[in-house]
Write a protein that holds these residues in place. Structure first.
Motif, PDB file in Angstrom:
ATOM      1  N   VAL A 160       0.843  -1.215   0.000  1.00 17.32           N
ATOM      2  CA  VAL A 160       0.000   0.000   0.000  1.00 17.32           C
ATOM      3  C   VAL A 160       0.865   1.247   0.000  1.00 17.32           C
ATOM      4  O   VAL A 160       0.607   2.223  -0.717  1.00 17.32           O
ATOM      5  CB  VAL A 160      -0.967  -0.015   1.205  1.00 17.32           C
ATOM      6  N   LEU A 161       1.927   1.243   0.799  1.00 21.98           N
ATOM      7  CA  LEU A 161       2.828   2.397   0.859  1.00 21.98           C
ATOM      8  C   LEU A 161       3.508   2.637  -0.491  1.00 21.98           C
ATOM      9  O   LEU A 161       3.646   3.778  -0.957  1.00 21.98           O
ATOM     10  CB  LEU A 161       3.883   2.183   1.939  1.00 21.98           C
ATOM     11  N   ILE A 162       3.945   1.521  -1.118  1.00 21.91           N
ATOM     12  CA  ILE A 162       4.608   1.659  -2.425  1.00 21.91           C
ATOM     13  C   ILE A 162       3.644   2.193  -3.473  1.00 21.91           C
ATOM     14  O   ILE A 162       3.986   3.079  -4.275  1.00 21.91           O
ATOM     15  CB  ILE A 162       5.195   0.304  -2.860  1.00 21.91           C
ATOM     16  N   LEU A 163       2.381   1.703  -3.470  1.00 20.83           N
ATOM     17  CA  LEU A 163       1.383   2.189  -4.437  1.00 20.83           C
ATOM     18  C   LEU A 163       1.059   3.661  -4.217  1.00 20.83           C
ATOM     19  O   LEU A 163       0.908   4.438  -5.161  1.00 20.83           O
ATOM     20  CB  LEU A 163       0.109   1.341  -4.334  1.00 20.83           C
ATOM     21  N   THR A 164       0.957   4.039  -2.946  1.00 20.31           N
ATOM     22  CA  THR A 164       0.642   5.442  -2.632  1.00 20.31           C
ATOM     23  C   THR A 164       1.752   6.366  -3.127  1.00 20.31           C
ATOM     24  O   THR A 164       1.507   7.415  -3.738  1.00 20.31           O
ATOM     25  CB  THR A 164       0.458   5.617  -1.118  1.00 20.31           C
ATOM     26  N   MET A 165       3.005   5.970  -2.877  1.00 18.38           N
ATOM     27  CA  MET A 165       4.127   6.781  -3.343  1.00 18.38           C
ATOM     28  C   MET A 165       4.182   6.837  -4.863  1.00 18.38           C
ATOM     29  O   MET A 165       4.451   7.875  -5.471  1.00 18.38           O
ATOM     30  CB  MET A 165       5.438   6.212  -2.808  1.00 18.38           C
ATOM     31  N   GLY A 166       3.853   5.722  -5.500  1.00 12.73           N
ATOM     32  CA  GLY A 166       3.881   5.680  -6.960  1.00 12.73           C
ATOM     33  C   GLY A 166       2.829   6.577  -7.577  1.00 12.73           C
ATOM     34  O   GLY A 166       3.073   7.289  -8.555  1.00 12.73           O
ATOM     35  N   VAL A 167       1.627   6.528  -6.986  1.00 12.94           N
ATOM     36  CA  VAL A 167       0.544   7.395  -7.508  1.00 12.94           C
ATOM     37  C   VAL A 167       0.922   8.865  -7.365  1.00 12.94           C
ATOM     38  O   VAL A 167       0.683   9.694  -8.247  1.00 12.94           O
ATOM     39  CB  VAL A 167      -0.776   7.080  -6.778  1.00 12.94           C
ATOM     40  N   GLY A 168       1.544   9.214  -6.219  1.00 14.29           N
ATOM     41  CA  GLY A 168       1.942  10.612  -6.016  1.00 14.29           C
ATOM     42  C   GLY A 168       2.969  11.070  -7.025  1.00 14.29           C
ATOM     43  O   GLY A 168       2.916  12.176  -7.571  1.00 14.29           O
TER      44      GLY A 168
END
Length: 204
Positions: free
Chosen positions: A16-24
């Motif tokens: 989830v953290l990796i996806l959130t950073m990627g979306v940002g």
């Protein structure tokens, strides 16, 4: 809870953290803001030269002597209704808010019997002697601008033709109407001199 379950939970949180950073990061790339070099809005003010070039000059007003030639006293009677609340035009008419205006042309301003004039109007009459066509035309255009300190509250008649009609009507309100002003003759047009290299015309 065994270690396998804990590993799955930790992996899910990490994902989830990796996806959130990627979306940002992706959104910053797609929607990159444009920062102006100079913050705020620039207000463009027209220069004095530009403003002057767009102003249309007012046409010269035809002299009252010429306007009276085409003026209509009957139309002027209609214009006089605007003044009827304050002035009487008929012979022997009583003073109201303003003085009676019978036989006003050719008489000295500020001298009508029984009316209390402002000191400015009295001074104008003493200086100029009588109401002339030109003086009355200027006064009717803007009373307080023409005679500073007059108690007349009327704003004035802006249309030159309307003033001419009213003055033509006021001229008739007299036992001896003042002669109409003379129309000034137009200045003669001088012919341009012939070029120096032009041969003179032959004479017989």
């Amino acid at each position: 809870m065994d270690s396998f379950t804990l590993n799955k939970a930790a992996g899910a949180v990490l994902m989830v953290l990796i996806l959130t950073m990627g979306v940002g990061i992706v959104s910053d790339i797609i929607f990159q803001p444009t920062i102006p070099g100079k913050p705020g809005y620039e207000i463009v003010v027209a220069s004095a030269e530009d403003a002057t070039s767009e102003v249309t000059p007012e046409p010269d007003i035809v002299p009252i002597s010429e306007r009276l030639l085409a003026a209509s006293a009957s139309d002027g009677e209609g214009v006089a209704r605007k003044c009827a609340a304050c002035h009487a035009f008929e012979k022997g008419g009583a003073n109201k808010v303003g003085p009676g205006l019978w036989n006003v042309l050719g008489n000295q301003p500020g001298t009508h019997d029984g009316f209390g004039y402002s000191s400015a109007m009295v001074a104008y009459g003493e200086e100029n002697g009588e109401w002339t066509y030109e003086g009355l035309d200027n006064f009717l255009a803007a009373p307080r601008n023409y005679i500073d300190g007059t108690s007349m509250s009327f704003a004035g008649l802006r249309k030159p033709e309307e003033r001419a009609d009213l003055i033509a009507y006021m001229r008739e309100q007299s036992d001896s109407p003042l002669p109409l002003p003379e129309v000034e003759a137009a200045a003669p047009v001088e012919e341009a001199p012939a070029p120096a290299d032009e041969a003179p015309a032959a004479t017989e």
